[in-house]
Write an enzyme that holds these catalytic residues in place. Sequence first.
Site, mmCIF file in Angstrom:
data_model
loop_
_atom_site.group_PDB
_atom_site.id
_atom_site.type_symbol
_atom_site.label_atom_id
_atom_site.label_comp_id
_atom_site.label_asym_id
_atom_site.label_seq_id
_atom_site.Cartn_x
_atom_site.Cartn_y
_atom_site.Cartn_z
ATOM 1 N N CYS A 43 0.864 -1.177 0.100
ATOM 2 C CA CYS A 43 0.093 0.188 -0.010
ATOM 3 C C CYS A 43 0.864 1.329 -0.113
ATOM 4 O O CYS A 43 1.967 1.157 0.555
ATOM 5 C CB CYS A 43 -0.838 -0.045 1.347
ATOM 6 N N ARG A 69 5.404 0.079 -6.403
ATOM 7 C CA ARG A 69 5.486 -0.818 -5.083
ATOM 8 C C ARG A 69 4.454 -1.881 -5.364
ATOM 9 O O ARG A 69 4.427 -2.943 -4.555
ATOM 10 C CB ARG A 69 4.817 0.098 -4.054
ATOM 11 N N TRP A 110 -3.017 -2.644 -1.623
ATOM 12 C CA TRP A 110 -2.397 -4.067 -1.788
ATOM 13 C C TRP A 110 -3.279 -4.990 -0.737
ATOM 14 O O TRP A 110 -2.921 -4.596 0.610
ATOM 15 C CB TRP A 110 -0.927 -4.132 -1.693
ATOM 16 N N ASN A 153 -1.908 2.090 5.680
ATOM 17 C CA ASN A 153 -1.162 0.908 5.319
ATOM 18 C C ASN A 153 -0.902 0.167 6.740
ATOM 19 O O ASN A 153 -0.853 0.822 7.666
ATOM 20 C CB ASN A 153 0.133 1.434 4.967
ATOM 21 N N GLY A 154 -0.851 -1.185 6.414
ATOM 22 C CA GLY A 154 -0.424 -1.693 7.680
ATOM 23 C C GLY A 154 -1.875 -2.669 8.025
ATOM 24 O O GLY A 154 -2.883 -2.984 7.157
ATOM 25 N N GLU A 211 20.295 -16.344 -6.438
ATOM 26 C CA GLU A 211 19.741 -14.950 -6.785
ATOM 27 C C GLU A 211 19.286 -14.991 -8.537
ATOM 28 O O GLU A 211 18.402 -14.641 -8.737
ATOM 29 C CB GLU A 211 20.775 -14.089 -6.805
ATOM 30 N N LYS A 241 15.358 -14.094 -9.563
ATOM 31 C CA LYS A 241 14.929 -13.271 -10.766
ATOM 32 C C LYS A 241 14.022 -13.900 -11.643
ATOM 33 O O LYS A 241 13.189 -13.304 -12.148
ATOM 34 C CB LYS A 241 16.222 -12.646 -11.200
ATOM 35 N N GLU A 289 10.397 -14.440 -10.278
ATOM 36 C CA GLU A 289 9.818 -13.168 -9.967
ATOM 37 C C GLU A 289 9.208 -12.815 -11.345
ATOM 38 O O GLU A 289 8.210 -12.270 -11.359
ATOM 39 C CB GLU A 289 10.709 -12.409 -9.271
ATOM 40 N N HIS A 344 21.429 -36.279 -4.564
ATOM 41 C CA HIS A 344 20.809 -36.678 -3.694
ATOM 42 C C HIS A 344 19.130 -36.663 -3.785
ATOM 43 O O HIS A 344 18.401 -36.453 -2.878
ATOM 44 C CB HIS A 344 21.147 -35.916 -2.210
ATOM 45 N N LYS A 387 6.927 -4.122 -3.852
ATOM 46 C CA LYS A 387 8.345 -3.855 -3.685
ATOM 47 C C LYS A 387 8.545 -3.638 -2.049
ATOM 48 O O LYS A 387 7.923 -3.755 -1.451
ATOM 49 C CB LYS A 387 8.603 -2.385 -4.427
HETATM 50 C C1 F6R Z 1 13.687 -9.678 -4.939
HETATM 51 C C2 F6R Z 1 13.291 -8.678 -4.110
HETATM 52 C C3 F6R Z 1 12.631 -9.004 -2.872
HETATM 53 C C4 F6R Z 1 13.431 -8.167 -1.912
HETATM 54 C C5 F6R Z 1 12.990 -8.682 -0.333
HETATM 55 C C6 F6R Z 1 13.635 -7.667 0.690
HETATM 56 O O1 F6R Z 1 14.198 -9.281 -6.289
HETATM 57 O O2 F6R Z 1 13.393 -7.719 -4.598
HETATM 58 O O3 F6R Z 1 12.974 -10.334 -2.436
HETATM 59 O O4 F6R Z 1 14.973 -8.434 -1.920
HETATM 60 O O5 F6R Z 1 11.592 -8.298 -0.323
HETATM 61 O O6 F6R Z 1 13.478 -6.272 0.299
HETATM 62 P P1 F6R Z 1 14.496 -5.045 1.114
HETATM 63 O O7 F6R Z 1 15.547 -5.448 0.570
HETATM 64 O O8 F6R Z 1 13.723 -3.901 0.898
HETATM 65 O O9 F6R Z 1 14.586 -5.272 2.635
#
Ligand code: F6R
Length: 607
Positions: free
Chosen positions: A2, A27, A73, A99-100, A482, A486, A489, A505, A602
């Site tokens: 949000c 976000r 959200w 928000n929350g 990683e 990516k 996602e 295994h 985000k």
């Molecule tokens: C992956 C991604 C998320 C963030 C995670 C932590 O590409 O962006 O997995 O890494 O939500 O977010 P921050 O770094 O803002 O604590």
Amino acid sequence: MCGIVGYIGKRQAAPILMEGLHRLEYRGYDSAGIAIGNKGALRLAKRKGKIRDLEELKPQRFKGMLGIAHTRWATSGAPSDRNAHPHCDASGRYAVVHNGIIENAAALRAQLAERGIAFSSETDTEVVAHLIALMDDGSPLESVVSAALRLVVGTYGLAVIDAGRADQLVVARNGSPIMLGIGDKEMLFASDAAAFVRHAASIVHLDDGEVATVRADGYETRRLDDGTSTVKTPSALVWKDEAYDKGAFRHYMRKEIADQPEAVRRTLSGRLDPRFQTTHLGGIELAARDLLDVNRIRILGCGAAYIAGVAGAHLIEQLARIPTQAEQASEFRYRNPVIEKDTLYIAVSQSGETFDTLAAVQEIKRKGGRVLGIVNVVGSTIARECSRGIYLRAGPEIAVVSTKTFTCSVVALALLAINLGRLRDLSHAGGARLLAALEALPDHIAAILAREAEIAQLAQRFARAQHAFYLGRAAGYAIAQEGALKLKEISYLHAEAYPASELKHGPLALITPETPSVIVLPHDDLLAKNLATIDEIKARGGPVFAVTHPGDTPVPVDGSFVVPKLTPELDPLLLNIPLQLLAYHVAMARDCDIDQPRNLAKSVTVE
Ligand code: F6R
């Protein structure tokens, strides 16, 4: 997650708030809404869907010099027009954006329903609007809102507009960020400075348990519990409006991948100390003597930030020989962790607002532990809670998935590893080698990015797959994690990272000609082992793609991307760059919404 934005001042509020909502789009959200105050009444528009759906209701034409707006959200109540914020009391005089999560919403709803109050949404937020209406006895709005919030259990970043008090807005914070933007005879507020950077020169962050009355010419802050005044010091906004632009790029993600050489330069700037072949990290505020007393390090973060911690843990163990482990902050905080005096804790977070990481930091501090923050957003909650650490200086990251901040977090951890190493057994020559490699890193990244077409071609061979493995050993395993994160996602392709050593295994059973494997293949002392893993996969008919270095021995794979060898400790970081581009091009080929992948947000500011 949000987003909130609010305005009070000398201009029409609606266009400024609609622009602010667009700034918050990155976000992730499922509905949006706005309330504007004018001549003792509120005008409201809210809609499920994108902001362009809200714009069909023409809210930008609403007249009035104050207002609040929100991107939602969904948490309690499905995404719908009626569940979108703002939420009002029965008379339509008060509107609230939030928000929350209000944990006692069900009990409060029941009590309000007993008093005959009918609800028009399924949200937890609506209870606050009704509580404010019930409690307004003519006292200042801030004290009415505070009294209502004292009945609420849960987290909030919250804003209230009252049609009857057109000279003010009230905001409050408990566990969800709210910041004030100070403009020229106008004030803004938001849950993310991105929403107001164009109009504000300086910023004030509210702390948990604070409430603020915001007027066109200033603000007052108080403690929510007892109403005592608090003193805030504004700071200049670090990132200007241009930093949020996509430029000529089609997606923020691609722009942020391209930002990496510059972002890494900024992370390094002023922190390399060639005189002693070490690094200079003023923000950690720990003397050499304190750092020598550190016997163990634990790195905490979520998602990509956690994975950066895994890569950083390898670096610290190799360079400083201090036992180091990374752990998901979300797991750590709930297992009643033992906090040791000689352990240094490090929280990694791009946004500095991730709820689980923040909760882990608070748990460590509560038990007397020391925490450093490795954070991108200056003044964010985790940065302030840690009070010392390393800022990434990567610039705003708008795409939901992190790319440049992953790279910069690992670079920041490398700076720390060298510093700790040089206090112990890392030699002057070893320090010099690493500093030279760090300085060369941005140019190497730029050279890899210039070969994007090669990756784009490779990506075509993944676009039709349903499943993929990402494999690596030691530091290469962090990069495999990683790379897989990516890919899943943004392309929605099921990608599983596995330590290459573990394949036999169990997961080898899943290898088929339709399941490609990506292997992270640095030329380190595990090369022969990794080549054996490739043979195992090939023998079962599985296609293998490698990110590796140029070498004399041909690697028996179906496709590869080679990056130059820089220095063993930093090579994994370089091997990650083609994997970012691979995910991007697979997602392009599959026509996915790259900057706002489904179901993701985000900055995850709820549990
Ligand atoms: C992956 C991604 C998320 C963030 C995670 C932590 O590409 O962006 O997995 O890494 O939500 O977010 P921050 O770094 O803002 O604590």
